[in-house]
Design a protein around this motif. Sequence first.
Motif, PDB file in Angstrom:
ATOM      1  N   LEU A 286     -25.698  56.610  23.775  1.00 30.47           N
ATOM      2  CA  LEU A 286     -24.500  55.769  23.867  1.00 30.47           C
ATOM      3  C   LEU A 286     -23.452  56.371  24.818  1.00 30.47           C
ATOM      4  CD1 LEU A 286     -24.333  54.722  20.109  1.00 30.47           C
ATOM      5  CD2 LEU A 286     -25.352  53.500  22.035  1.00 30.47           C
ATOM      6  N   GLN A 287     -23.872  57.315  25.638  1.00 31.41           N
ATOM      7  CA  GLN A 287     -23.041  57.892  26.696  1.00 31.41           C
ATOM      8  C   GLN A 287     -21.890  58.759  26.193  1.00 31.41           C
ATOM      9  OE1 GLN A 287     -22.699  55.505  30.385  1.00 31.41           O
ATOM     10  NE2 GLN A 287     -22.953  53.744  29.034  1.00 31.41           N
ATOM     11  N   GLY A 288     -22.056  59.293  24.996  1.00 36.16           N
ATOM     12  CA  GLY A 288     -21.011  60.179  24.483  1.00 36.16           C
ATOM     13  C   GLY A 288     -21.514  61.610  24.407  1.00 36.16           C
ATOM     14  N   THR A 289     -20.663  62.470  23.874  1.00 37.21           N
ATOM     15  CA  THR A 289     -21.056  63.861  23.625  1.00 37.21           C
ATOM     16  C   THR A 289     -20.624  64.208  22.209  1.00 37.21           C
ATOM     17  OG1 THR A 289     -18.980  64.665  24.505  1.00 37.21           O
ATOM     18  CG2 THR A 289     -20.839  64.563  26.049  1.00 37.21           C
ATOM     19  N   PHE A 290     -20.916  65.444  21.807  1.00 37.71           N
ATOM     20  CA  PHE A 290     -20.569  65.819  20.426  1.00 37.71           C
ATOM     21  C   PHE A 290     -20.409  67.326  20.331  1.00 37.71           C
ATOM     22  CE2 PHE A 290     -24.238  68.012  18.557  1.00 37.71           C
ATOM     23  CZ  PHE A 290     -25.118  67.936  19.619  1.00 37.71           C
ATOM     24  N   GLU A 291     -19.773  67.736  19.221  1.00 38.49           N
ATOM     25  CA  GLU A 291     -19.771  69.155  18.849  1.00 38.49           C
ATOM     26  C   GLU A 291     -20.193  69.234  17.402  1.00 38.49           C
ATOM     27  OE1 GLU A 291     -16.017  71.150  19.489  1.00 38.49           O
ATOM     28  OE2 GLU A 291     -16.045  70.497  21.592  1.00 38.49           O
ATOM     29  N   PHE A 292     -21.044  70.195  17.093  1.00 35.70           N
ATOM     30  CA  PHE A 292     -21.514  70.398  15.719  1.00 35.70           C
ATOM     31  C   PHE A 292     -21.174  71.820  15.309  1.00 35.70           C
ATOM     32  CE2 PHE A 292     -24.814  72.260  12.962  1.00 35.70           C
ATOM     33  CZ  PHE A 292     -24.772  71.408  11.873  1.00 35.70           C
ATOM     34  N   GLN A 293     -20.639  71.947  14.107  1.00 32.89           N
ATOM     35  CA  GLN A 293     -20.333  73.288  13.605  1.00 32.89           C
ATOM     36  C   GLN A 293     -20.825  73.420  12.167  1.00 32.89           C
ATOM     37  OE1 GLN A 293     -16.177  74.085  13.071  1.00 32.89           O
ATOM     38  NE2 GLN A 293     -16.495  76.276  12.736  1.00 32.89           N
ATOM     39  N   HIS A 294     -21.706  74.396  11.944  1.00 27.59           N
ATOM     40  CA  HIS A 294     -22.115  74.707  10.566  1.00 27.59           C
ATOM     41  C   HIS A 294     -21.072  75.668  10.021  1.00 27.59           C
ATOM     42  CE1 HIS A 294     -24.876  77.063   7.677  1.00 27.59           C
ATOM     43  NE2 HIS A 294     -24.482  75.963   7.078  1.00 27.59           N
ATOM     44  N   VAL A 295     -20.222  75.183   9.133  1.00 30.37           N
ATOM     45  CA  VAL A 295     -19.058  75.974   8.719  1.00 30.37           C
ATOM     46  C   VAL A 295     -19.474  77.113   7.805  1.00 30.37           C
ATOM     47  CG1 VAL A 295     -16.792  75.895   7.629  1.00 30.37           C
ATOM     48  CG2 VAL A 295     -17.602  73.940   8.947  1.00 30.37           C
ATOM     49  N   ARG A 296     -20.134  76.770   6.736  1.00 35.38           N
ATOM     50  CA  ARG A 296     -20.593  77.810   5.809  1.00 35.38           C
ATOM     51  C   ARG A 296     -21.602  77.193   4.866  1.00 35.38           C
ATOM     52  NH1 ARG A 296     -15.458  76.659   4.032  1.00 35.38           N
ATOM     53  NH2 ARG A 296     -14.524  78.533   4.856  1.00 35.38           N
ATOM     54  N   GLY A 297     -22.284  78.063   4.134  1.00 41.27           N
ATOM     55  CA  GLY A 297     -23.235  77.532   3.178  1.00 41.27           C
ATOM     56  C   GLY A 297     -23.832  78.630   2.349  1.00 41.27           C
ATOM     57  N   CYS A 298     -24.520  78.220   1.303  1.00 45.29           N
ATOM     58  CA  CYS A 298     -25.258  79.226   0.553  1.00 45.29           C
ATOM     59  C   CYS A 298     -26.578  78.632   0.067  1.00 45.29           C
ATOM     60  CB  CYS A 298     -24.412  79.835  -0.568  1.00 45.29           C
ATOM     61  SG  CYS A 298     -24.296  78.879  -2.042  1.00 45.29           S
ATOM     62  N   PRO A 299     -27.561  79.504  -0.166  1.00 48.06           N
ATOM     63  CA  PRO A 299     -28.897  79.028  -0.539  1.00 48.06           C
ATOM     64  C   PRO A 299     -28.920  78.455  -1.958  1.00 48.06           C
ATOM     65  CG  PRO A 299     -28.799  81.445  -0.551  1.00 48.06           C
ATOM     66  CD  PRO A 299     -27.479  80.961  -0.048  1.00 48.06           C
ATOM     67  N   PRO A 300     -30.066  77.913  -2.379  1.00 48.58           N
ATOM     68  CA  PRO A 300     -30.177  77.421  -3.756  1.00 48.58           C
ATOM     69  C   PRO A 300     -30.000  78.576  -4.757  1.00 48.58           C
ATOM     70  CG  PRO A 300     -32.066  76.707  -2.431  1.00 48.58           C
ATOM     71  CD  PRO A 300     -31.305  77.699  -1.612  1.00 48.58           C
ATOM     72  N   VAL A 301     -29.510  78.256  -5.948  1.00 45.96           N
ATOM     73  CA  VAL A 301     -29.404  79.247  -7.030  1.00 45.96           C
ATOM     74  C   VAL A 301     -30.762  79.319  -7.708  1.00 45.96           C
ATOM     75  CG1 VAL A 301     -28.296  79.818  -9.223  1.00 45.96           C
ATOM     76  CG2 VAL A 301     -26.951  78.777  -7.384  1.00 45.96           C
ATOM     77  N   GLU A 302     -31.405  80.470  -7.602  1.00 45.51           N
ATOM     78  CA  GLU A 302     -32.785  80.581  -8.072  1.00 45.51           C
ATOM     79  C   GLU A 302     -32.920  81.718  -9.077  1.00 45.51           C
ATOM     80  OE1 GLU A 302     -35.526  80.502  -4.854  1.00 45.51           O
ATOM     81  OE2 GLU A 302     -37.274  80.397  -6.198  1.00 45.51           O
ATOM     82  N   ASN A 303     -33.358  81.366 -10.282  1.00 50.25           N
ATOM     83  CA  ASN A 303     -33.510  82.368 -11.336  1.00 50.25           C
ATOM     84  C   ASN A 303     -34.877  83.038 -11.286  1.00 50.25           C
ATOM     85  OD1 ASN A 303     -30.967  81.994 -12.465  1.00 50.25           O
ATOM     86  ND2 ASN A 303     -31.674  80.346 -13.825  1.00 50.25           N
ATOM     87  N   ASP A 304     -34.877  84.323 -11.563  1.00 51.19           N
ATOM     88  CA  ASP A 304     -36.124  85.062 -11.693  1.00 51.19           C
ATOM     89  C   ASP A 304     -36.828  84.596 -12.976  1.00 51.19           C
ATOM     90  OD1 ASP A 304     -37.716  87.674 -11.015  1.00 51.19           O
ATOM     91  OD2 ASP A 304     -37.291  87.771 -13.170  1.00 51.19           O
ATOM     92  N   PRO A 305     -38.133  84.266 -12.907  1.00 48.93           N
ATOM     93  CA  PRO A 305     -38.815  83.724 -14.095  1.00 48.93           C
ATOM     94  C   PRO A 305     -38.754  84.656 -15.307  1.00 48.93           C
ATOM     95  CG  PRO A 305     -40.190  83.454 -12.133  1.00 48.93           C
ATOM     96  CD  PRO A 305     -39.013  84.289 -11.715  1.00 48.93           C
ATOM     97  N   ALA A 306     -38.918  85.962 -15.092  1.00 52.36           N
ATOM     98  CA  ALA A 306     -38.934  86.882 -16.240  1.00 52.36           C
ATOM     99  C   ALA A 306     -37.537  87.003 -16.856  1.00 52.36           C
ATOM    100  CB  ALA A 306     -39.432  88.260 -15.795  1.00 52.36           C
ATOM    101  N   VAL A 307     -36.511  87.086 -16.010  1.00 50.89           N
ATOM    102  CA  VAL A 307     -35.151  87.214 -16.562  1.00 50.89           C
ATOM    103  C   VAL A 307     -34.741  85.897 -17.225  1.00 50.89           C
ATOM    104  CG1 VAL A 307     -32.766  87.875 -16.105  1.00 50.89           C
ATOM    105  CG2 VAL A 307     -34.602  88.897 -14.751  1.00 50.89           C
ATOM    106  N   ALA A 308     -35.169  84.763 -16.639  1.00 50.46           N
ATOM    107  CA  ALA A 308     -34.855  83.468 -17.263  1.00 50.46           C
ATOM    108  C   ALA A 308     -35.513  83.365 -18.643  1.00 50.46           C
ATOM    109  CB  ALA A 308     -35.311  82.326 -16.357  1.00 50.46           C
ATOM    110  N   ALA A 309     -36.743  83.879 -18.761  1.00 48.17           N
ATOM    111  CA  ALA A 309     -37.419  83.848 -20.071  1.00 48.17           C
ATOM    112  C   ALA A 309     -36.667  84.737 -21.073  1.00 48.17           C
ATOM    113  CB  ALA A 309     -38.865  84.320 -19.914  1.00 48.17           C
ATOM    114  N   PHE A 310     -36.184  85.873 -20.589  1.00 44.95           N
ATOM    115  CA  PHE A 310     -35.394  86.784 -21.426  1.00 44.95           C
ATOM    116  C   PHE A 310     -34.120  86.076 -21.911  1.00 44.95           C
ATOM    117  CE2 PHE A 310     -31.845  89.976 -21.214  1.00 44.95           C
ATOM    118  CZ  PHE A 310     -32.229  90.813 -22.257  1.00 44.95           C
ATOM    119  N   VAL A 311     -33.427  85.402 -21.000  1.00 43.67           N
ATOM    120  CA  VAL A 311     -32.180  84.710 -21.375  1.00 43.67           C
ATOM    121  C   VAL A 311     -32.490  83.521 -22.287  1.00 43.67           C
ATOM    122  CG1 VAL A 311     -30.205  83.383 -20.489  1.00 43.67           C
ATOM    123  CG2 VAL A 311     -30.914  85.494 -19.342  1.00 43.67           C
TER     124      VAL A 311
END
Length: 391
Positions: A286-311
């Motif tokens: 469409l004859q335009g331009t853009f700017e993209f910025q990945h500001v911040r982020g964090c990965p999924p919250v993932e529990n260890d199976p053994a510690v989750a079983a303990f909890v």
Amino acid sequence: MSIDLKGEIHASREEMVSLRRDLHAHPELAFQEERTSRLVARRLEALGLQVSTGVAITGVVGLLEGGEAGPTLMLRADMDALPVHETSDKPYTSQNPGVMHACGHDGHVAVLLAVAAILARHRDALKGRVKLIFQPAEESMAGAALMIDQGVMDNPPVDRVMGFHLWNSLPLGQIGVKPGVIFASADEFRLAVKGRGGHGALPHLAVDPVTMSAQVISALQTLISRERPPLKEAVLTIGSIHGGTAFNVIADQVEMRGTLRAFDQGLRHTLLERIPQVVAGVCAALQGTFEFQHVRGCPPVENDPAVAAFVHGLASRVVGQANVPPLEPATVGDDMALFLREAPGCYFLVGSSNPAAGLDAPHHSSSFDFDEDALGIAAEILLRGALEYLG
Ligand SMILES: [Zn+2]
Ligand SMILES: [Zn+2]
């Protein structure tokens, strides 16, 4: 072990509640948790812990050495509030207009301080040590990363991590715990779609970024509907869009902010790469331009199976097996994820809603509040976890 945990927690209930209410009345935004952090540090020092302040600007770390050598357990509470104006008229309503503990982090701090006090009384029974971390800036997803950068997982190195979130999606008396992913990744991005401004009646002499943005948004949704494997969940939301000044003027540019959520780290990275590629294609067409910025982020919250079983075992003993129902992952994010990538651990959810008492507003809403009986339940699980792991 002959410690009367329930008795000790019951005895500290009043203090936990009054502290939580004090924090609730004095909420502080990310990296501005100065009053909270002073209060935490003073209390930990009074318990005889080795205290570090100014970790990640306003974070506090307390180290409790047990009677004998052993592993290091990290317990984490986040401290920050949100830019929300509280609407309730409770005696402990926020005295800081426009800022509110609308996520329950006031409760997290109160619980961890009560846990610290009880563990300090029984330090001789611990084989190892407990590192209590009071994290700033969870809501802006910046605090955990900075704490890790500043070495919170080292000296002594952390062997296991535990943390919890008060959770109004579960009723009081229930606990949510599961192995693997419980919360999605959370990324924030910004987009500027650029055209060339002009007269609304003469579009052929301009490049319209508003029309372009409409197509950008539609095209981005095809990442979810056409490129995401159907069995891997992900969400892409453009939450904010601004452009233009008048009905008859074509703007120069449109600015957007959005978030991407995914449960799979590989898919997260693929989609983050694809967003600017899709925007580039649409804008070029469409004859335009853009700017993209990945500001911040964090990965999924993932529990260890053994510690989750303990909890899960701890939770079943505290609230009964029937009150630890299967947990569905949620598309919210939490930078607890970063600690859980450094050491095996478990993040669990402590049911805190009580509809009959009007305590069931969702997290981040201006009428959020929780049933304070959840504080003792959370404390008991953390205490049992510490005493058993270091027993
Ligand atoms: Zn929150
Ligand atoms: Zn939260």
